[in-house]
Design a protein around this motif. Structure first.
Motif, PDB file in Angstrom:
ATOM      1  N   ASP A   6       0.825  -1.200   0.000  1.00 41.40           N
ATOM      2  CA  ASP A   6       0.000   0.000   0.000  1.00 41.40           C
ATOM      3  C   ASP A   6       0.866   1.260   0.000  1.00 41.40           C
ATOM      4  O   ASP A   6       0.600   2.204  -0.725  1.00 41.40           O
ATOM      5  CB  ASP A   6      -0.929   0.010   1.215  1.00 41.40           C
ATOM      6  CG  ASP A   6      -1.843   1.202   1.216  1.00 41.40           C
ATOM      7  OD1 ASP A   6      -2.823   1.183   0.446  1.00 41.40           O
ATOM      8  OD2 ASP A   6      -1.565   2.173   1.959  1.00 41.40           O
ATOM      9  N   HIS A   7       1.906   1.277   0.837  1.00 36.05           N
ATOM     10  CA  HIS A   7       2.813   2.416   0.910  1.00 36.05           C
ATOM     11  C   HIS A   7       4.093   1.989   1.608  1.00 36.05           C
ATOM     12  O   HIS A   7       4.152   0.923   2.210  1.00 36.05           O
ATOM     13  CB  HIS A   7       2.180   3.598   1.658  1.00 36.05           C
ATOM     14  CG  HIS A   7       1.946   3.331   3.110  1.00 36.05           C
ATOM     15  ND1 HIS A   7       0.809   2.683   3.571  1.00 36.05           N
ATOM     16  CD2 HIS A   7       2.704   3.589   4.207  1.00 36.05           C
ATOM     17  CE1 HIS A   7       0.884   2.574   4.887  1.00 36.05           C
ATOM     18  NE2 HIS A   7       2.016   3.112   5.297  1.00 36.05           N
ATOM     19  N   SER A  51       0.580   4.557  -8.590  1.00 35.45           N
ATOM     20  CA  SER A  51       0.078   3.760  -7.466  1.00 35.45           C
ATOM     21  C   SER A  51       1.078   3.681  -6.315  1.00 35.45           C
ATOM     22  O   SER A  51       0.803   3.052  -5.299  1.00 35.45           O
ATOM     23  CB  SER A  51      -0.273   2.349  -7.938  1.00 35.45           C
ATOM     24  OG  SER A  51       0.897   1.689  -8.395  1.00 35.45           O
TER      25      SER A  51
END
Length: 122
Positions: A6-7, A51
């Motif tokens: 996600d990060h 993304s």
């Protein structure tokens, strides 16, 4: 099941947000994204490119990691490297990963960043 990252969270010292914005948005070309209000009160800043998200969080006793780093896949790595150098980033090219072109850079607080692209074939 894990589907994706996600990060990636990196640390920074208190008060470094303006320098981080100048680097991640100004030099790397990422877009700053707003932090939720409760998290924004803690300081730091978040960035996105496509993304990919990098979150920079404040750590009072910050020390940059010497080895740990995100590996950021880029396109047209030579042009991207030229853009970063033209904006003041110092790069270190490394050819130790077979099948890839890659270089390293450091953000203004010393976080190590790897940029890589599969080498052209043929």
């Amino acid at each position: 099941m894990i589907a994706a990252i996600d990060h990636v969270q990196l640390a920074a010292p208190p008060g470094a947000e303006d320098d981080l914005r100048a680097f991640y948005a100004g030099i790397l070309g990422m877009t700053e994204i707003p932090k939720p209000p409760l998290l924004a009160a803690r300081g730091g800043c978040w960035f996105r490119a496509g993304s990919v998200q990098l979150h920079l969080g404040v750590e009072p006793d910050f020390r940059a990691a010497r080895k740990a780093h995100p590996g950021l896949r880029v396109t047209d790595i030579e042009a991207y490297a030229a853009r970063l150098e033209a904006r003041g980033a110092r790069l270190t090219w490394d050819d130790d990963l077979p099948g890839h072109l890659r270089f390293y850079a450091q953000d203004p607080v010393g976080n190590r960043l790897e940029f890589l692209e599969p080498a052209p074939t043929g």
